[in-house]
Design a protein around this motif. Structure first.
Motif, PDB file in Angstrom:
ATOM      1  N   UNK A 235       9.153 -16.380   4.925  1.00 54.73           N
ATOM      2  CA  UNK A 235       7.500 -15.815   4.595  1.00 54.73           C
ATOM      3  C   UNK A 235       7.079 -14.726   5.825  1.00 54.73           C
ATOM      4  N   UNK A 236       7.414 -15.463   7.075  1.00 56.79           N
ATOM      5  CA  UNK A 236       6.860 -14.558   8.152  1.00 56.79           C
ATOM      6  C   UNK A 236       7.334 -13.550   8.294  1.00 56.79           C
ATOM      7  N   UNK A 237       8.897 -13.400   8.093  1.00 54.67           N
ATOM      8  CA  UNK A 237       9.667 -12.048   8.163  1.00 54.67           C
ATOM      9  C   UNK A 237       9.078 -11.198   7.086  1.00 54.67           C
ATOM     10  N   UNK A 238       8.816 -11.473   5.889  1.00 54.34           N
ATOM     11  CA  UNK A 238       8.321 -11.031   4.783  1.00 54.34           C
ATOM     12  C   UNK A 238       7.144 -10.037   5.087  1.00 54.34           C
ATOM     13  N   UNK A 239       6.260 -10.895   5.451  1.00 58.82           N
ATOM     14  CA  UNK A 239       5.009 -10.285   6.023  1.00 58.82           C
ATOM     15  C   UNK A 239       4.908  -9.490   7.048  1.00 58.82           C
ATOM     16  N   UNK A 240       5.572  -9.617   8.172  1.00 56.68           N
ATOM     17  CA  UNK A 240       5.447  -9.148   9.345  1.00 56.68           C
ATOM     18  C   UNK A 240       6.380  -7.929   9.611  1.00 56.68           C
ATOM     19  N   UNK A 241       7.553  -8.233   9.073  1.00 56.16           N
ATOM     20  CA  UNK A 241       8.545  -7.174   9.310  1.00 56.16           C
ATOM     21  C   UNK A 241       8.767  -6.245   7.798  1.00 56.16           C
ATOM     22  N   UNK A 242       9.199  -7.107   6.899  1.00 59.70           N
ATOM     23  CA  UNK A 242       9.860  -6.441   5.486  1.00 59.70           C
ATOM     24  C   UNK A 242       8.455  -5.543   4.771  1.00 59.70           C
ATOM     25  N   UNK A 243       7.605  -6.115   4.737  1.00 52.01           N
ATOM     26  CA  UNK A 243       6.506  -5.386   3.946  1.00 52.01           C
ATOM     27  C   UNK A 243       5.996  -3.899   4.727  1.00 52.01           C
ATOM     28  N   UNK A 244       5.659  -4.220   6.248  1.00 53.91           N
ATOM     29  CA  UNK A 244       5.505  -2.987   6.783  1.00 53.91           C
ATOM     30  C   UNK A 244       6.638  -1.927   6.698  1.00 53.91           C
ATOM     31  N   UNK A 245       7.860  -2.266   6.776  1.00 51.44           N
ATOM     32  CA  UNK A 245       9.299  -1.519   6.433  1.00 51.44           C
ATOM     33  C   UNK A 245       9.058  -0.868   5.181  1.00 51.44           C
ATOM     34  N   UNK A 246       8.845  -1.537   4.331  1.00 52.61           N
ATOM     35  CA  UNK A 246       8.738  -0.918   2.930  1.00 52.61           C
ATOM     36  C   UNK A 246       7.969   0.057   2.674  1.00 52.61           C
ATOM     37  N   UNK A 247       6.596  -0.283   3.208  1.00 53.67           N
ATOM     38  CA  UNK A 247       5.515   0.664   3.177  1.00 53.67           C
ATOM     39  C   UNK A 247       5.710   2.058   3.930  1.00 53.67           C
ATOM     40  N   UNK A 248       6.285   1.999   5.131  1.00 51.99           N
ATOM     41  CA  UNK A 248       6.741   3.023   5.964  1.00 51.99           C
ATOM     42  C   UNK A 248       7.672   3.682   5.282  1.00 51.99           C
ATOM     43  N   UNK A 249       8.667   3.322   4.753  1.00 51.17           N
ATOM     44  CA  UNK A 249       9.716   3.995   4.088  1.00 51.17           C
ATOM     45  C   UNK A 249       9.117   4.792   2.920  1.00 51.17           C
ATOM     46  N   UNK A 250       8.164   4.053   2.089  1.00 53.20           N
ATOM     47  CA  UNK A 250       7.702   4.918   0.935  1.00 53.20           C
ATOM     48  C   UNK A 250       6.590   5.985   1.440  1.00 53.20           C
ATOM     49  N   UNK A 251       6.212   5.747   2.337  1.00 56.20           N
ATOM     50  CA  UNK A 251       5.218   6.900   3.211  1.00 56.20           C
ATOM     51  C   UNK A 251       5.862   8.169   3.546  1.00 56.20           C
ATOM     52  N   UNK A 252       7.011   7.722   4.108  1.00 55.16           N
ATOM     53  CA  UNK A 252       7.823   8.823   4.620  1.00 55.16           C
ATOM     54  C   UNK A 252       8.610   9.538   3.405  1.00 55.16           C
ATOM     55  N   UNK A 253       8.784   9.065   2.555  1.00 50.33           N
ATOM     56  CA  UNK A 253       9.584   9.352   1.180  1.00 50.33           C
ATOM     57  C   UNK A 253       8.751  10.421   0.157  1.00 50.33           C
ATOM     58  N   UNK A 254       7.176   9.790   0.234  1.00 53.11           N
ATOM     59  CA  UNK A 254       6.482  10.475  -0.703  1.00 53.11           C
ATOM     60  C   UNK A 254       5.439  11.545  -0.257  1.00 53.11           C
ATOM     61  N   UNK A 255       4.788  11.204   0.905  1.00 51.45           N
ATOM     62  CA  UNK A 255       3.823  11.901   1.419  1.00 51.45           C
ATOM     63  C   UNK A 255       4.310  13.124   1.945  1.00 51.45           C
ATOM     64  N   UNK A 256       3.957  14.173   1.994  1.00 54.82           N
ATOM     65  CA  UNK A 256       4.735  15.518   2.567  1.00 54.82           C
ATOM     66  C   UNK A 256       4.273  15.552   3.840  1.00 54.82           C
ATOM     67  N   UNK A 257       5.270  15.968   4.729  1.00 50.60           N
ATOM     68  CA  UNK A 257       5.119  16.143   6.252  1.00 50.60           C
ATOM     69  C   UNK A 257       3.827  16.794   6.601  1.00 50.60           C
ATOM     70  N   UNK A 258       3.226  17.968   5.971  1.00 54.40           N
ATOM     71  CA  UNK A 258       2.188  18.636   6.270  1.00 54.40           C
ATOM     72  C   UNK A 258       0.867  17.566   6.152  1.00 54.40           C
TER      73      UNK A 258
END
Length: 277
Positions: A235-258
């Motif tokens: 649970x700790x790893x999911x909240x502190x590591x996995x969730x931020x990682x998933x959000x960051x990956x989605x942000x990089x993939x979906x939001x244009x660089x500009x």
């Protein structure tokens, strides 16, 4: 508490469906009683299969003039040579067989791998009944988690102590490298750590400490309590590591660089204005 692979039900000799100790899937488990036969009639010893025989791969040991062995048969012997416990229906009947009491085999519907049980205790694979680890655990934390799992049934206290070390390493991984884990948790709370995660961290910390020091919690034979600590680590790893990682990956993939650059400039200006006010 569920594992990263879905619903988690600890392996149990009283169930026909639980989370496989090999693949982690929650699925049907087929149960078998065990019968034995005498060892090799010539050597009186068990015949041990290895990937090679005198340096020759067993795949190439087909007798001269005989058709090549099928891939299905080869896969079976590869698994045997790798040390897997396998149960197959024998085509040859035997007049004499010996019942082996108190030893049972469960076979997973999903991966077909077998687990070996002494009465109601899982003895192979050598692991406890803890849920599978979060796949995003750092390697050194994963090593502690798996070691704790391997001794869970034999030493719940030892498992709890290792998990306490695991969450300290998670704190270090997140940038809180204080010598005392209590101080690291306090720093994380000051940074906005959600209360349920703080409580999970403190639960593992307190139980782990009491496992090796005299206290009010005695885990000598309490596998169930120690087992729940693994879920808290996940649970700790999911909240502190996995969730931020998933959000960051989605942000990089979906939001244009500009757009990302404009957002970063906006946030930098906002921080500067706040510092100057």
């Amino acid at each position: 508490m569920d594992s990263p692979r879905g619903k988690y039900v600890p392996p149990s000799a009283k169930l026909t469906a639980f989370s496989c100790p090999h693949c982690g899937s929650f699925t049907t488990q087929f149960w078998f009683e065990v019968y034995t036969d005498t060892a090799d009639s010539k050597t009186k010893l068990p015949y041990l299969y290895y990937p090679t025989e005198n340096g020759t791969p067993f795949e190439s040991m087909t007798a001269k003039g005989e058709p090549p062995v099928s891939e299905e048969v080869l896969n079976h012997w590869r698994a045997v040579a790798a040390g897997q416990i396998i149960n197959n229906r024998m085509t040859q009947s035997r007049y004499v067989r010996y019942d082996l009491f108190n030893v049972y085999v469960s076979r997973c519907y999903t991966c077909s791998q077998c687990a070996l049980w002494h009465r109601d205790r899982l003895i192979y694979p050598i692991r406890g009944t803890a849920p599978l680890p979060n796949p995003d655990l750092p390697p050194d934390v994963l090593a502690d988690y798996e070691e704790a799992d391997s001794i869970l049934n034999q030493s719940p206290r030892g498992a709890a102590a290792l998990l306490r070390l695991a969450i300290q390493k998670i704190c270090w991984f997140l940038g809180h490298k204080g010598k005392k884990i209590d101080d690291a948790i306090a720093a994380m709370v000051a940074d906005g750590l959600p209360k349920p995660i703080q409580q999970a961290l403190d639960t593992v910390r307190v139980v782990g400490n009491n496992a090796v020091h005299p206290g009010k919690i005695d885990l000598k034979d309490d596998v169930a309590t120690a087992e729940k600590l693994f879920g808290l680590v996940n649970l700790i790893a999911q909240d502190r590591i996995s969730n931020p990682k998933a959000v960051a990956e989605m942000y990089e993939q979906v939001v244009p660089e500009g757009t990302r650059n404009a957002i970063e400039a906006r946030d930098a200006k906002s921080k500067k204005d706040a510092d100057e006010s």
